[in-house]
Design a protein around this motif. Structure first.
Motif, mmCIF file in Angstrom:
data_model
loop_
_atom_site.group_PDB
_atom_site.id
_atom_site.type_symbol
_atom_site.label_atom_id
_atom_site.label_comp_id
_atom_site.label_asym_id
_atom_site.label_seq_id
_atom_site.Cartn_x
_atom_site.Cartn_y
_atom_site.Cartn_z
ATOM 1 N N ASN A 28 0.786 -1.318 -0.175
ATOM 2 C CA ASN A 28 0.014 -0.141 -0.185
ATOM 3 C C ASN A 28 0.816 1.271 -0.006
ATOM 4 O OD1 ASN A 28 -2.267 -1.899 0.083
ATOM 5 N ND2 ASN A 28 -3.085 -1.048 2.304
ATOM 6 N N SER A 301 -3.268 -7.448 8.080
ATOM 7 C CA SER A 301 -3.188 -8.623 7.061
ATOM 8 C C SER A 301 -2.003 -9.396 7.466
ATOM 9 C CB SER A 301 -2.962 -7.959 5.704
ATOM 10 O OG SER A 301 -1.796 -7.427 5.783
ATOM 11 N N TRP A 302 -1.106 -9.025 8.338
ATOM 12 C CA TRP A 302 0.219 -9.722 8.405
ATOM 13 C C TRP A 302 0.349 -10.020 9.691
ATOM 14 C CZ3 TRP A 302 2.724 -12.963 5.723
ATOM 15 C CH2 TRP A 302 4.044 -13.168 5.924
ATOM 16 N N TRP A 354 -12.727 -9.213 4.323
ATOM 17 C CA TRP A 354 -11.872 -7.898 4.166
ATOM 18 C C TRP A 354 -12.561 -6.748 3.979
ATOM 19 C CZ3 TRP A 354 -6.904 -7.472 5.015
ATOM 20 C CH2 TRP A 354 -6.108 -6.467 4.307
ATOM 21 N N ALA A 355 -12.253 -5.644 4.354
ATOM 22 C CA ALA A 355 -13.116 -4.550 4.490
ATOM 23 C C ALA A 355 -12.318 -3.242 3.619
ATOM 24 C CB ALA A 355 -13.349 -4.258 5.938
ATOM 25 N N HIS A 372 -4.596 -4.003 15.844
ATOM 26 C CA HIS A 372 -3.169 -4.767 16.128
ATOM 27 C C HIS A 372 -2.332 -3.718 16.145
ATOM 28 C CE1 HIS A 372 -2.850 -4.104 11.804
ATOM 29 N NE2 HIS A 372 -2.157 -4.859 11.723
ATOM 30 N N TRP A 375 1.142 -0.152 11.532
ATOM 31 C CA TRP A 375 1.626 1.302 11.214
ATOM 32 C C TRP A 375 0.456 2.122 10.160
ATOM 33 C CZ3 TRP A 375 2.944 5.292 13.562
ATOM 34 C CH2 TRP A 375 3.516 6.402 12.756
ATOM 35 N N ASN A 376 0.192 1.290 9.281
ATOM 36 C CA ASN A 376 -0.730 2.077 8.156
ATOM 37 C C ASN A 376 -1.961 2.149 8.968
ATOM 38 O OD1 ASN A 376 0.896 2.087 5.551
ATOM 39 N ND2 ASN A 376 0.949 -0.060 6.154
ATOM 40 N N SER A 377 -2.766 1.101 9.546
ATOM 41 C CA SER A 377 -3.875 1.280 10.422
ATOM 42 C C SER A 377 -3.846 2.478 11.468
ATOM 43 C CB SER A 377 -4.185 -0.087 10.855
ATOM 44 O OG SER A 377 -4.448 -0.939 9.847
ATOM 45 N N GLU A 380 -4.207 5.684 9.578
ATOM 46 C CA GLU A 380 -5.361 5.676 8.774
ATOM 47 C C GLU A 380 -6.473 6.237 10.357
ATOM 48 O OE1 GLU A 380 -4.542 2.590 5.406
ATOM 49 O OE2 GLU A 380 -6.048 2.001 7.050
ATOM 50 N N ASP A 396 6.562 -4.624 14.946
ATOM 51 C CA ASP A 396 6.434 -3.311 15.409
ATOM 52 C C ASP A 396 5.367 -2.715 16.301
ATOM 53 O OD1 ASP A 396 5.110 -3.365 13.237
ATOM 54 O OD2 ASP A 396 5.446 -1.347 12.714
ATOM 55 N N GLN A 397 4.268 -3.603 16.217
ATOM 56 C CA GLN A 397 2.904 -3.084 16.791
ATOM 57 C C GLN A 397 2.976 -2.687 18.380
ATOM 58 O OE1 GLN A 397 0.800 -6.718 15.778
ATOM 59 N NE2 GLN A 397 1.436 -6.053 13.527
HETATM 60 O O1 LIG Z 1 -9.954 -5.272 5.900
HETATM 61 C C1 LIG Z 1 -9.144 -4.783 5.737
HETATM 62 C C2 LIG Z 1 -7.870 -4.523 6.595
HETATM 63 C C3 LIG Z 1 -7.103 -4.058 6.501
HETATM 64 N N1 LIG Z 1 -6.782 -2.891 5.367
HETATM 65 C C4 LIG Z 1 -5.648 -2.323 4.737
HETATM 66 O O2 LIG Z 1 -4.533 -2.886 4.846
HETATM 67 C C5 LIG Z 1 -3.334 -2.227 5.440
HETATM 68 C C6 LIG Z 1 -3.010 -2.773 6.864
HETATM 69 O O3 LIG Z 1 -1.852 -2.344 7.113
HETATM 70 P P1 LIG Z 1 -1.186 -2.398 8.700
HETATM 71 O O4 LIG Z 1 -2.046 -1.843 9.416
HETATM 72 O O5 LIG Z 1 0.127 -1.878 8.506
HETATM 73 O O6 LIG Z 1 -0.966 -3.708 9.060
HETATM 74 P P2 LIG Z 1 -0.423 -5.011 8.374
HETATM 75 O O7 LIG Z 1 -0.922 -5.297 7.037
HETATM 76 O O8 LIG Z 1 -0.568 -6.172 9.260
HETATM 77 O O9 LIG Z 1 1.049 -4.612 8.349
HETATM 78 C C7 LIG Z 1 2.591 -4.966 8.541
HETATM 79 O O10 LIG Z 1 3.335 -4.018 7.998
HETATM 80 C C8 LIG Z 1 3.110 -2.822 8.805
HETATM 81 C C9 LIG Z 1 4.435 -1.939 8.053
HETATM 82 O O11 LIG Z 1 5.284 -2.348 8.172
HETATM 83 C C10 LIG Z 1 3.604 -3.121 10.279
HETATM 84 O O12 LIG Z 1 3.599 -1.676 10.807
HETATM 85 C C11 LIG Z 1 2.454 -3.995 10.459
HETATM 86 O O13 LIG Z 1 2.988 -4.530 12.026
HETATM 87 C C12 LIG Z 1 2.830 -5.374 9.857
HETATM 88 O O14 LIG Z 1 1.773 -6.329 10.471
HETATM 89 C C13 LIG Z 1 -4.019 -0.831 5.891
HETATM 90 O O15 LIG Z 1 -3.907 0.153 4.870
HETATM 91 C C14 LIG Z 1 -5.695 -1.104 6.024
HETATM 92 O O16 LIG Z 1 -6.549 -0.013 5.491
HETATM 93 C C15 LIG Z 1 -8.038 -3.128 4.521
HETATM 94 O O17 LIG Z 1 -8.236 -2.501 3.635
HETATM 95 N N2 LIG Z 1 -8.976 -4.034 4.814
#
Ligand SMILES: O=c1ccn([C@@H]2O[C@H](COP(=O)(O)OP(=O)(O)O[C@H]3O[C@H](CO)[C@@H](O)[C@H](O)[C@H]3O)[C@@H](O)[C@H]2O)c(=O)[nH]1
Length: 478
Positions: A28, A301-302, A354-355, A372, A375-377, A380, A396-397
């Motif tokens: 992203n 997601s991860w 997935w939302a 969780h 960082w992106n969440s 946001e 890093d959470q």
């Molecule tokens: O139903 C969902 C859930 C998530 N997202 C998007 O997916 C992204 C998720 O990013 P993030 O919140 O950073 O979580 P992870 O995907 O788990 O990111 C991994 O990567 C990040 C950046 O390195 C780290 O901060 C996290 O700990 C690590 O798990 C965001 O843009 C969300 O908007 C969706 O669009 N729909």
């Protein structure tokens, strides 16, 4: 395989190859970074392994604003289900490098424009060596907070001061770490402490290798806001109780350019490249809920699944809270739900695989976000000024959570997922009348006008540095 449209243009545009770590939270921000390159006249190409490419192609309809996606073979069977960290690492180290190298050489010989630079996610540090072999300049990309980056760069110092063992284990439980201008962290917050002893050891090895490789990089683009450290001491623990890591910031290389948060790019409204099909039915459902009433729950997601037992506990808690909710729960995690749960809560809440997260967070019906702390969440949530109930799971959470709770004070950490834990946290965040103001402050600090103009300036400075290197290269070949 290539998808997405390049900008129609007759001029030769220098190419930039962007190599993300193959996870949603990494791809992203890479796309947003790619868009910034488009606006500076480059042709950005995001290189992903095939298993990710297939998912994006199947689930994203959007045009990518002039950024191309190109895949390389990965030797992985992504159809079988979620791939774990070590399977991906093996593919990155052993399979992908030769394919990236031939793609890079092929693109560099292209008449349409040479490859000016590779931008490499530090978690994909394997690609640094490919750039070196091909003689193409490379910049690093750090997808998260600078605080976590500093923690990683402090690994040698932590080993040297005997805070952690050679294999990354904290020497003493509860030791408090103090890095200059940062909130106090505990050794339990260290990002590699995931899973078994063997997995922790392997993760530390991953980070030390990343560090070694990244010392060669001249630049690091950081997906965090400028001046992250300006008021970094939110904890009240006596300084003397802390074990200091005094040599940080230890390195002059690479030069760091804060260009984030890239989740909120002012450049475009281009959607994120989704790995899974978004269930948009929850948006219509949200329109029928009262303002500020809904709890949104997502663990990103991860993450390793939080486990069946915890999923069951959280399911029962949400039901007992008797508040409307949207819970992002992948199908593969649903075996933990109590029998008949989905039907029972179908009036109260929505379970989605997935939302459309950003649209949900922007909705006025959403009042709280159980997160969780990816960082992106986190960014946001700040963008949409939502209060956070934190349940960090990995990596890093834990550091992000410290900032949310102790420094910015825009959320509360939950000690568990049981009814009492969640009720207490909900009470605390909703009764805190000053939280609204603090959310506004951190929004301004991270995404306000001044921060945004600094980000634009930082990116321009990086491009100037890149152009200078390119001119030197051109002079030498004349
Ligand atoms: O139903 C969902 C859930 C998530 N997202 C998007 O997916 C992204 C998720 O990013 P993030 O919140 O950073 O979580 P992870 O995907 O788990 O990111 C991994 O990567 C990040 C950046 O390195 C780290 O901060 C996290 O700990 C690590 O798990 C965001 O843009 C969300 O908007 C969706 O669009 N729909």
């Amino acid at each position: 395989m290539v998808m997405g449209m390049g900008v129609e243009c007759n001029m030769k545009r220098p190419k930039v190859l962007l190599v993300p770590y193959p996870a949603q939270g990494h791809v992203n921000p890479m796309l947003k970074l790619g868009l910034a390159f488009v606006s500076h006249g480059f042709e950005p190409i995001i290189v992903t392994p095939e298993f990710i490419h297939r998912r994006i192609a199947a689930n994203t309809d959007a045009d990518n604003g002039g950024v191309r996606f190109v895949s390389i073979p990965d030797g992985l069977d992504g159809e079988k289900g979620p791939l774990d960290f070590f399977a991906i690492e093996k593919s990155m180290e052993n399979v992908m490098p030769i394919y990236l190298e031939s793609l890079l050489r092929e693109l560099d010989e292209d008449d349409d424009g040479k490859v000016a630079c590779l931008v490499i996610d530090l978690l994909a540090s394997w690609a640094i060596q490919v750039a070196e072999r091909c003689g193409v300049p490379a910049a690093g990309f750090w997808p998260a907070m600078q605080a976590t980056y500093r923690l990683i760069t402090a690994i040698p110092e932590m080993i040297h001061s005997d805070l952690i063992s050679e294999t990354g284990c904290p020497r003493h439980q509860g030791t408090v770490l103090s890095l200059p201008s940062q909130p106090l962290l505990s050794t339990e917050d260290l990002p590699w402490l995931i899973g078994t002893q063997a997995s922790r050891k392997a993760r530390l090895k991953f980070w030390t290798r990343t560090l070694e490789r990244s010392t060669a990089l001249p630049w690091l683009l950081l997906n965090s806001f400028p001046r992250e450290f300006i008021d970094g001491d939110g904890d009240s623990v006596d300084e003397h109780e802390a074990d200091h890591i005094s040599t940080t910031p230890p390195r002059t290389n690479p030069i760091i350019f804060p260009v984030g948060p890239l989740s909120k790019s002012s450049l475009t409204t281009t959607k994120n490249p989704s790995f899974w099909r978004e269930d948009t039915s929850c948006l219509d459902w949200l329109n029928h809920q009262k303002s500020n009433s809904v709890i949104y729950i997502s663990f990103g997601s991860w993450v390793s699944p939080i486990g069946d037992a915890k999923i069951k506990t959280l399911a029962l808690t949400l039901e007992s809270l008797n508040r409307p909710f949207i819970w992002v729960l992948a199908d593969s995690w649903r075996q933990g739900l109590p029998d008949g749960y989905s039907e029972r809560v179908s009036k109260q809440g929505k379970l989605v695989s997935w939302a459309p997260q950003l649209q949900i967070l922007q909705h006025e019906a959403v009042g709280l976000y159980i997160t969780h702390c990816g960082w992106n969440s986190t960014m946001e949530a700040i963008q949409c000024r939502k209060r956070l109930l934190c349940y960090p799971v990995a990596g890093d959470q834990f550091v992000n959570c410290k900032y949310i709770v102790k420094v910015w004070k825009i959320g509360v950490k939950m000690n568990g997922l049981g009814l009492k834990d969640v009720e207490e946290a909900v009470k605390k965040v909703t009764e805190d009348e000053e939280m609204e103001g603090r959310l506004m402050n951190i929004y301004q600090r991270t995404m306000g006008e001044e921060a945004s103009s600094r980000v634009v300036g930082n990116f321009k400075d990086f491009i100037c540095g890149l152009n200078r290197v390119q001119r030197c290269k051109d002079d030498k070949t004349l």
